[in-house]
Design a protein around this motif. Structure first.
Motif, PDB file in Angstrom:
ATOM      1  N   UNK A 192       1.134 -31.736  32.723  1.00 48.83           N
ATOM      2  CA  UNK A 192       1.970 -32.865  32.861  1.00 48.83           C
ATOM      3  C   UNK A 192       3.104 -32.178  33.302  1.00 48.83           C
ATOM      4  N   UNK A 193       3.970 -32.990  34.120  1.00 50.22           N
ATOM      5  CA  UNK A 193       5.144 -32.683  34.712  1.00 50.22           C
ATOM      6  C   UNK A 193       6.470 -33.539  34.145  1.00 50.22           C
ATOM      7  N   UNK A 194       7.611 -32.894  33.568  1.00 51.35           N
ATOM      8  CA  UNK A 194       8.513 -33.204  33.046  1.00 51.35           C
ATOM      9  C   UNK A 194       9.738 -33.301  33.874  1.00 51.35           C
ATOM     10  N   UNK A 249      -0.417 -30.913  25.037  1.00 50.34           N
ATOM     11  CA  UNK A 249      -1.744 -30.459  25.672  1.00 50.34           C
ATOM     12  C   UNK A 249      -2.478 -31.483  25.842  1.00 50.34           C
ATOM     13  N   UNK A 250      -2.793 -31.418  27.230  1.00 47.51           N
ATOM     14  CA  UNK A 250      -3.504 -32.630  27.873  1.00 47.51           C
ATOM     15  C   UNK A 250      -4.828 -31.881  28.339  1.00 47.51           C
ATOM     16  N   UNK A 251      -6.015 -32.458  27.740  1.00 40.15           N
ATOM     17  CA  UNK A 251      -7.321 -31.701  27.738  1.00 40.15           C
ATOM     18  C   UNK A 251      -8.088 -32.400  28.995  1.00 40.15           C
ATOM     19  N   UNK A 252      -9.194 -31.875  29.440  1.00 43.31           N
ATOM     20  CA  UNK A 252      -9.912 -32.253  30.655  1.00 43.31           C
ATOM     21  C   UNK A 252     -10.325 -33.746  30.590  1.00 43.31           C
ATOM     22  N   UNK A 291       4.223 -30.480  16.798  1.00 43.71           N
ATOM     23  CA  UNK A 291       5.543 -29.777  16.807  1.00 43.71           C
ATOM     24  C   UNK A 291       5.387 -28.444  16.909  1.00 43.71           C
ATOM     25  N   UNK A 292       6.446 -27.759  17.717  1.00 41.43           N
ATOM     26  CA  UNK A 292       6.352 -26.610  17.812  1.00 41.43           C
ATOM     27  C   UNK A 292       6.826 -25.696  16.621  1.00 41.43           C
ATOM     28  N   UNK A 293       6.046 -24.880  16.197  1.00 45.09           N
ATOM     29  CA  UNK A 293       6.433 -23.821  15.172  1.00 45.09           C
ATOM     30  C   UNK A 293       5.271 -23.019  14.576  1.00 45.09           C
ATOM     31  N   UNK A 341      -0.288 -26.249  28.860  1.00 47.79           N
ATOM     32  CA  UNK A 341       0.643 -27.012  27.868  1.00 47.79           C
ATOM     33  C   UNK A 341       2.306 -27.145  28.309  1.00 47.79           C
ATOM     34  N   UNK A 342       3.027 -28.121  27.875  1.00 44.77           N
ATOM     35  CA  UNK A 342       4.290 -28.358  28.257  1.00 44.77           C
ATOM     36  C   UNK A 342       5.097 -28.334  26.827  1.00 44.77           C
ATOM     37  N   UNK A 343       6.461 -28.368  26.795  1.00 44.08           N
ATOM     38  CA  UNK A 343       7.246 -28.297  25.738  1.00 44.08           C
ATOM     39  C   UNK A 343       8.394 -29.035  26.130  1.00 44.08           C
ATOM     40  N   UNK A 344       9.021 -29.845  25.190  1.00 40.01           N
ATOM     41  CA  UNK A 344      10.062 -30.454  25.109  1.00 40.01           C
ATOM     42  C   UNK A 344      10.643 -31.050  23.871  1.00 40.01           C
ATOM     43  N   UNK A 345      12.034 -31.066  23.580  1.00 42.57           N
ATOM     44  CA  UNK A 345      12.448 -31.552  22.448  1.00 42.57           C
ATOM     45  C   UNK A 345      11.696 -31.167  20.918  1.00 42.57           C
TER      46      UNK A 345
END
Length: 72
Positions: free
Chosen positions: A49-51, A17-20, A28-30, A8-12
């Motif tokens: 994913x790459x940001x 989460x990108x599954x197979x 939302x993070x929390x 998983x990646x996090x931003x803003x």
């Protein structure tokens, strides 16, 4: 949410989460689970994913996708 090889990646304040199967879940993070969106890439993917500079890059088995505004 299916099987996951990608990290998983996090931003803003969101976690991606990108599954197979190429389905992206965005939450939302929390402490409370809150699904923001669910999108299908249309092909399988095992890559995280790459940001970079406001863009998200997703690599499927056949294609490379870029979501976001072009870098200046």
């Amino acid at each position: 949410m299916g099987l996951h090889h990608a990290s998983p990646v996090s931003a803003n304040g969101l976690v991606y989460f990108l599954n197979d199967d190429g389905v992206m879940h965005i939450v939302k993070a929390g402490p409370k689970y809150e699904l923001v969106a669910r999108n299908e890439l249309g092909e399988k993917t095992y890559a995280s994913p790459a940001l970079s500079e406001g863009q998200m890059f997703l690599r499927g088995f056949k294609n490379l996708y870029c979501i976001g505004k072009p870098a200046k």
